[in-house]
Enzyme design. Structure first.
Site, PDB file in Angstrom:
ATOM      1  N   GLU A   1      -4.457   6.598  -6.895  1.00  0.00           N
ATOM      2  CA  GLU A   1      -4.315   5.723  -8.053  1.00  0.00           C
ATOM      3  C   GLU A   1      -5.423   6.032  -9.050  1.00  0.00           C
ATOM      4  OE1 GLU A   1      -4.428   1.741  -6.535  1.00  0.00           O
ATOM      5  OE2 GLU A   1      -2.309   1.739  -6.023  1.00  0.00           O
TER       6      GLU A   1
ATOM      7  N   ARG B   1       0.848  -1.181   0.000  1.00  0.00           N
ATOM      8  CA  ARG B   1       0.000   0.000   0.000  1.00  0.00           C
ATOM      9  C   ARG B   1       0.888   1.238   0.000  1.00  0.00           C
ATOM     10  NH1 ARG B   1      -3.195  -3.300  -1.263  1.00  0.00           N
ATOM     11  NH2 ARG B   1      -5.161  -3.859  -0.227  1.00  0.00           N
TER      12      ARG B   1
ATOM     13  N   HIS C   1      -0.933  -1.028 -10.284  1.00  0.00           N
ATOM     14  CA  HIS C   1      -1.504  -1.938  -9.277  1.00  0.00           C
ATOM     15  C   HIS C   1      -1.876  -3.280  -9.910  1.00  0.00           C
ATOM     16  CE1 HIS C   1      -3.633  -1.836  -5.114  1.00  0.00           C
ATOM     17  NE2 HIS C   1      -3.186  -3.056  -5.390  1.00  0.00           N
TER      18      HIS C   1
END
Length: 359
Positions: free
Chosen positions: A236, A208, A255
């Site tokens: 993001e 994270r 991601h």
């Protein structure tokens, strides 16, 4: 067992499978409030999407704690090797060298001086000792890296060097962040810690973004003091003009480190393991579980209190608050459980749901 959309769930005693990263914060709250769930299982490895302080005591919360270990470890290994070979790979599509002189050696001049490329002998710190950290450390060690594990509770007899000292953890060629995001790990690698890192440290984050002070990391990468490979950022995606997008010392991915050939349904194996554990009525249902399968949300250990007059210890991984005794006992039985949401009432409710004829 019958699978239905969450909108068709019974008002109580249902089991919810939720992919939190695929829902907005508002929609997650709507889904969780839509029924009195006996059990909520997250398809994610992390539970930071959930407000644990507001979580109902009679609802079991579990996560997919193991299924993403292989792809995340592979991504981190790829990132480390890519950084090691950033000055060029040892192979070419075509051999463009001219024919050697009759008395020239077969190996190019300077090829035997090394240059630091490769993992053999590299210092790599793995922050976190869950399923990802354990798999990655094993792979790195097999390739000759000198692995140090940052964790809250160093384990006697471990084959790896262990530390809870951030300074020692950051004195490395590479640091791979594989920790859960909790109150204790948020900005664990803050400006002060990153400022003490070994010059040239390559930081890989597959967990994270909030575990690392992103502003400080950006500044240090812009100054050429650090390098970074980031699969996670805050937010993001990053704004179009964010400096992390253009720094030559930074590599970004959207991601996707958890992706693999089997990732679309990978969480099902973890869910099935927890289901089987809950369905086992025996008092010793944890006997067949490998100890490494027990949830490892907290991954390192604060040092002891120094003796009077002793110098203050270096900054270390923060110690967790101790769970209640019954929560510890339950956590040892149910893999993937998210502390401190466990409790005997939750387990009883789930077991009632899984009685023969209802599952």
């Amino acid at each position: 067992m019958e699978l239905r959309p969450w909108q068709e769930a019974p008002e109580r005693d249902g089991v919810l499978l939720m992919a939190p990263h695929e829902l907005s914060a508002g929609r997650r709250a709507e889904v969780l409030r839509s029924a009195r769930w006996s059990w909520v299982h997250l398809t994610s490895a992390g539970a930071d999407f959930i407000d644990l302080a507001e979580w109902p005591a009679d609802t079991l919360l579990t996560r997919s704690w193991r299924c993403y270990a292989a792809p995340l470890a592979e991504y981190a290994l790829h990132a480390v090797l890519t950084h090691e070979w950033r000055r060029g790979t040892p192979w070419q599509e075509r051999d463009t060298r001219s024919a050697p002189a009759p008395d020239a050696p077969p190996v190019p001049a300077g090829a035997s001086t090394g240059g630091g490329a490769g993992l053999w002998g590299a210092e790599v710190t793995v922050a976190g000792w869950g399923a990802v950290g354990q798999r990655l450390a094993t792979v790195l060690d097999a390739l000759g890296a000198r692995v140090t594990v940052l964790r809250r509770s160093p384990e006697p007899g471990s084959p790896f060097r262990q530390t809870s000292d951030l300074g020692r953890a950051l004195d490395a060629d590479h640091l791979v962040v594989a920790l859960p995001l909790t109150a204790g790990t948020r900005h664990l690698f803050d400006r002060a810690a990153l400022g003490r890192a070994r010059p040239g440290l390559h930081l890989v984050n597959v967990s994270r973004a909030a575990i690392v002070d992103q502003d400080a990391l950006t500044e240090l990468c812009a100054a050429g003091r650090l390098f970074a490979t980031l699969d996670v950022t805050d937010p993001e995606p990053l704004p179009t003009g964010h400096p992390l997008r253009s720094l030559p010392t930074v590599r970004l991915s959207p991601h996707v480190a958890w992706r693999s050939r089997a990732s679309d349904a990978a969480f099902a194996d973890d869910f099935a393991t927890i289901w089987a554990t809950l369905a086992d009525p025996g008092p010793d249902s944890s006997a067949d579980l490998d100890s490494s399968d027990a949830p490892d949300i907290s991954d390192a250990s604060a040092p002891g209190v120094p003796a009077p007059g002793a110098p203050a210890p270096a900054p270390a991984f923060p110690a967790p608050s101790a769970p209640a005794p019954d929560a510890r006992a339950l956590d040892a039985v149910i893999p993937g459980v998210v502390p401190p949401t466990s409790g005997r009432r939750a387990r009883a409710a789930v077991r009632a749901l899984l009685t023969p004829g209802r599952s």
